[in-house]
Scaffold this active site. Structure first.
Site, PDB file in Angstrom:
ATOM      1  N   GLU A   1       2.704  15.387  -1.279  1.00 59.07           N
ATOM      2  CA  GLU A   1       4.277  15.084  -1.255  1.00 59.07           C
ATOM      3  C   GLU A   1       4.865  16.722  -1.428  1.00 59.07           C
ATOM      4  O   GLU A   1       5.818  16.879  -0.879  1.00 59.07           O
ATOM      5  CB  GLU A   1       4.877  14.396  -2.512  1.00 59.07           C
ATOM      6  CG  GLU A   1       4.738  12.997  -2.300  1.00 59.07           C
ATOM      7  CD  GLU A   1       3.399  12.171  -2.773  1.00 59.07           C
ATOM      8  OE1 GLU A   1       2.305  13.061  -2.718  1.00 59.07           O
ATOM      9  OE2 GLU A   1       3.178  11.051  -2.989  1.00 59.07           O
TER      10      GLU A   1
ATOM     11  N   GLU B   1      -0.760   5.890  -4.310  1.00 58.84           N
ATOM     12  CA  GLU B   1      -0.280   5.542  -5.447  1.00 58.84           C
ATOM     13  C   GLU B   1      -0.176   3.705  -5.271  1.00 58.84           C
ATOM     14  O   GLU B   1      -0.502   3.248  -6.297  1.00 58.84           O
ATOM     15  CB  GLU B   1       1.282   5.895  -5.446  1.00 58.84           C
ATOM     16  CG  GLU B   1       1.467   7.269  -5.624  1.00 58.84           C
ATOM     17  CD  GLU B   1       3.097   7.905  -5.215  1.00 58.84           C
ATOM     18  OE1 GLU B   1       3.483   7.533  -4.412  1.00 58.84           O
ATOM     19  OE2 GLU B   1       3.471   8.603  -6.209  1.00 58.84           O
TER      20      GLU B   1
ATOM     21  N   ALA C   1       4.985   6.851   1.739  1.00 57.66           N
ATOM     22  CA  ALA C   1       6.544   6.338   2.123  1.00 57.66           C
ATOM     23  C   ALA C   1       6.927   6.470   3.519  1.00 57.66           C
ATOM     24  O   ALA C   1       6.563   7.875   3.981  1.00 57.66           O
ATOM     25  CB  ALA C   1       7.326   6.818   0.961  1.00 57.66           C
TER      26      ALA C   1
ATOM     27  N   GLY D   1       2.637   7.442  -1.136  1.00 57.76           N
ATOM     28  CA  GLY D   1       2.772   6.207  -1.400  1.00 57.76           C
ATOM     29  C   GLY D   1       1.495   5.477  -1.245  1.00 57.76           C
ATOM     30  O   GLY D   1       1.408   4.247  -1.840  1.00 57.76           O
TER      31      GLY D   1
END
Ligand code: CO8
Length: 259
Positions: free
Chosen positions: A133, A113, A65, A110
């Site tokens: 993260e 993911e 992200a 992300g």
């Protein structure tokens, strides 16, 4: 609709979608997440597409992200941002066609993911996959704490998430995170080869199988069997079932029409 960050190439019922935002290693900002959401919503209606391959431009699949965008978020905005990613990834996971992640490079946070929301993952030898993260003071927020342990088991998932370390493509293969590792220059060809093997089968049977696996994985065995039984029954209302079995008995290849 025009997309700024998503490039598509269509080859014999296979759609190759490339995330192209190389200046930030394809980092997922709000705009890109909205594009993914819209794009995969539209894809559901594209009957000409049998299989989708998702990959990244440059040296990353997706490096996570967008840290710049996230750095200023309040708790409420963080929650909303996580929700935006989750919604987009559900669109991919629940698409009525298989999606293959062709992981060309970094798939971090992300990005890992995103790959986890695809049906099948294959990786270039150059891929580095991780959930870094906790090193940024946050948890995974686009499904990592849920899809990663479901995919590879809790011990390896917790190891990846708690240490934040990247794993190599070979290690990702060893722990079952990807199903194949290939030379970087062969990645798209191998993804296409796999996609073509899927595309020659009955589209509707593949769709029912995907739905039975994904829904069944969220439930107990008996309920999963109910889903399988129901979908298996539905296959017998299709032209593809008639054609598939007739072709076998006539010793020829089936010509499926997806109905
Ligand atoms: N966000 C924003 N920009 C990024 C990101 C990112 N995730 N990753 C790379 N970039 C940018 C860099 O800032 C750099 O920009 P600039 O040229 O303007 O300085 C450019 O991309 C190139 O990157 P590097 O120079 O760092 O390239 P390297 O080859 O040296 O390193 C790495 C590559 C190792 C991938 C490195 O860029 C890196 O560590 N990136 C961050 C990886 C990361 O931590 N990802 C996880 C992010 S957190 C996340 O994904 C949470 C998801 C759930 C969110 C829930 C919301 C609440």
């Amino acid at each position: 609709m025009m997309y700024k960050y998503l490039k598509e190439e269509f080859k014999d019922n296979i759609l190759i979608v490339t995330i192209s935002k190389e200046e930030s290693l394809n980092a997922l900002n709000s705009e890109l997440l909205e594009e993914l959401n819209d794009y995969f919503t539209e894809l559901a209606d594209r009957e000409d597409v049998k299989v989708v391959i998702l990959t990244g431009a440059g040296k990353a699949f997706v490096a996570g992200a967008d840290i710049k965008e996230m750095s200023e978020l309040s708790a409420e905005e963080g929650y909303k941002f996580a929700n935006k990613g989750m919604e987009a990834f559900f669109k991919i996971e629940r698409l009525n066609k298989p999606v293959i992640a062709a992981i060309n490079g970094f798939a971090l946070g992300g990005g890992c993911e995103l790959a986890l929301s695809c049906d099948i993952r294959i990786a270039s030898k150059k891929a580095k996959i991780g959930q870094p993260e906790v090193g940024l003071g946050i948890t995974p927020g686009f499904g990592g704490t849920q899809r990663l342990p479901r995919a590879i088991g809790t011990s390896d998932a917790k190891r990846m998430i708690f240490t934040g370390e990247h794993v190599s493509a070979d290690e990702a293969y060893r722990i079952g995170l990807v199903s194949e590792v290939v030379e970087p220059e062969e990645l798209l060809d191998k993804a296409l080869e796999l996609a073509n093997k899927i595309a020659k089968n009955s589209k509707i049977a593949v769709r029912y199988a995907k739905q039975a696996i994904d829904t069944g994985m969220q439930t107990d065995l008996n309920s999963g069997m109910d889903i399988e039984r129901a979908n298996f029954g539905l296959c017998f209302a299709t032209e593809d079932q008639k054609e598939g079995m007739k072709a076998f008995l006539e010793k020829r290849s089936a010509q499926f029409n997806g109905k």
